[in-house]
Design an enzyme around this catalytic site. Structure first.
Site, short mmCIF file in Angstrom:
data_model
loop_
_atom_site.label_atom_id
_atom_site.label_comp_id
_atom_site.label_asym_id
_atom_site.label_seq_id
_atom_site.Cartn_x
_atom_site.Cartn_y
_atom_site.Cartn_z
N GLY A 195 21.01 21.65 -15.79
CA GLY A 195 19.57 21.52 -15.89
C GLY A 195 18.92 22.88 -15.77
NE ARG B 14 -7.42 -4.26 3.97
CZ ARG B 14 -6.96 -5.50 3.92
NH1 ARG B 14 -7.60 -6.39 3.16
NH2 ARG B 14 -5.88 -5.85 4.57
CB ILE C 262 -5.05 5.00 2.51
CG1 ILE C 262 -5.08 6.20 3.47
CG2 ILE C 262 -6.43 4.37 2.38
CD1 ILE C 262 -5.94 7.36 2.99
N GLY D 122 -0.27 -2.73 2.20
CA GLY D 122 0.58 -3.59 1.38
C GLY D 122 0.16 -3.63 -0.07
CD GLU E 277 8.66 22.72 -18.03
OE1 GLU E 277 9.59 23.53 -18.14
OE2 GLU E 277 8.18 22.13 -19.01
#
Length: 398
Positions: free
Chosen positions: A135, A281, A350, A353, A376
């Site tokens: 790679g 929330r 944050i 679930g 890269e």
């Protein structure tokens, strides 16, 4: 306060381009990105709009039909596109690298032949260095090109081609002789035209199929098999063999600024999702953002978004001067990719679930962010580059 990741000193033209791209992303990319990504569907309509806006020719000089903009403009456009969907930026990234290589290193004939059609998006580029066994270790490539009259005959196998199927032009690195103890010598970049699609796309050149990935979907990532592909000698980039490694490394610096910009865009989007969700929330009888722990997390996220953006801008501006920029590009890529991973994970936390649900956008970002740690050049490769350059600058007198 205004939006995070603002850039000082832009021209009116730059601001107009960015405003147009931002509106496009908000209206035409974000609403469909998650659905397309879950289906691993190539965003044909979005790509056509990119062509109409002239983005495939953003850095191509005006004399060849492009917009003639700077790397900074390109990086800021990539940041905006990645805020919507990182795969969109991937579609134009390798195209930009190939166009940059031709503009910077190509012969006059190569520039005249390729760049006008690349500016229109009729020719789309892919960039090929990696191979199945290597790679970041570019010196270890095994693909060979042997001179035969007025042609080169190429054999080998390449890996991780972004746009490998959809592109019809590949900038490919091959070995053109024995290295004589200098592993970076005798490497040559070839400009290979092909038909778009999978299978045998020109005699001896096969694109086997799409590589299935955890994230970064929609854009095609492929292998490339070369079995006696004949390429005219005038398709050697710059017309002179043996300079391929250095040409490709020049292109990789542009790519590293691009990856940094992608990371900045994704991190900004993750922050936007998190701060919005924290105000929507409620937990324990009050909005989530009123909990000190959440405010602290949002503060850390915003600081990382801003720091990464400024580092990316610095690297792009350095490259635009024409001076050596591997230190700045390496720093920007390393910092932005690592911060992106952290900001996306914080946004995921944050969301609780719901962050694990495929109905929420943060789930997609959580799968996409790890690619930036590898693309890269890994973070470890960036640290090697940074360390080597620092020792050059701070070397003690003998």
């Amino acid at each position: 306060m205004g939006r995070l990741a603002q850039t000082d000193g832009l021209t009116d033209v730059q601001r107009e381009i960015l405003a147009t791209v931002r509106t496009f992303v908000d209206k035409e990319v974000i609403p469909v990105a998650t659905e397309l990504e879950h289906r691993d569907e190539y965003p044909t309509e979005i790509v056509e709009r990119l062509k109409e806006m002239g983005l495939f020719g953003l850095m191509i000089p005006q004399e060849y039909g492009g917009l003639g903009e700077s790397l900074l403009t390109y990086a800021l456009v990539v940041e905006e596109l990645s805020r919507g969907w990182m795969s969109i930026s991937g579609i134009i990234n390798t195209h930009f690298i190939v166009a940059y290589l031709i503009r910077r290193h190509g012969t006059p004939e190569q520039k005249q032949y390729f760049l006008p059609r690349m500016a229109e998006g009729r020719i789309r580029g892919a960039f090929s260095m990696s191979e199945p066994h290597c790679g970041s270790d570019v010196a270890a490539i095994r693909t060979t090109a042997v001179r035969s009259g007025d042609e080169y005959v190429i054999h080998g196998r390449k890996m991780w081609l972004t746009n490998g199927a959809s592109a019809n032009l590949i900038a490919l690195l091959a070995r053109t002789g024995e290295d004589g103890g200098r592993p970076h010598a005798n490497m040559t970049t070839f400009l290979i035209e092909k038909e778009p699609g999978f299978g045998e796309t020109r005699p001896g050149l096969t694109v086997p199929g799409k590589i299935q990935k955890m994230g970064y979907k929609g854009v095609d990532t492929t292998e490339l098999v070369l079995d006696g592909v004949r390429v005219p000698a005038d398709r050697v980039l710059g017309g002179e063999p043996g300079k391929g490694f250095y040409q490709m490394m020049d292109g990789v610096e542009v790519g590293r600024v691009n990856v940094a910009a992608r990371a900045c865009g994704m991190a900004l989007r993750a922050f936007e999702l998190a701060i919005r969700y924290a105000q929507q929330r409620e937990t324990f009888g009050e909005p989530l953002h009123r909990h000190q722990a959440i405010r602290f997390r949002l503060a850390e996220m915003a600081t990382k978004v801003e720091a990464a953006h400024q580092m990316m801008v610095m690297a792009a501006r350095r490259k635009d001067t024409g001076e050596r920029g591997d230190l700045e590009a390496g720093m920007a890529k390393y910092l932005a990719a690592e911060y992106c991973k952290e900001v996306v994970e914080d946004a995921f936390r944050i969301h609780g679930g719901y962050g694990y649900s495929t109905e929420f956008e943060i789930e997609r970002l959580y799968r996409e962010a790890p690619m930036l740690l590898i693309g890269e050049g890994t973070s470890e490769i960036q640290k090697m580059i940074i360390g080597r350059r620092l020792l050059e600058g701070y070397r003690l007198p003998e």
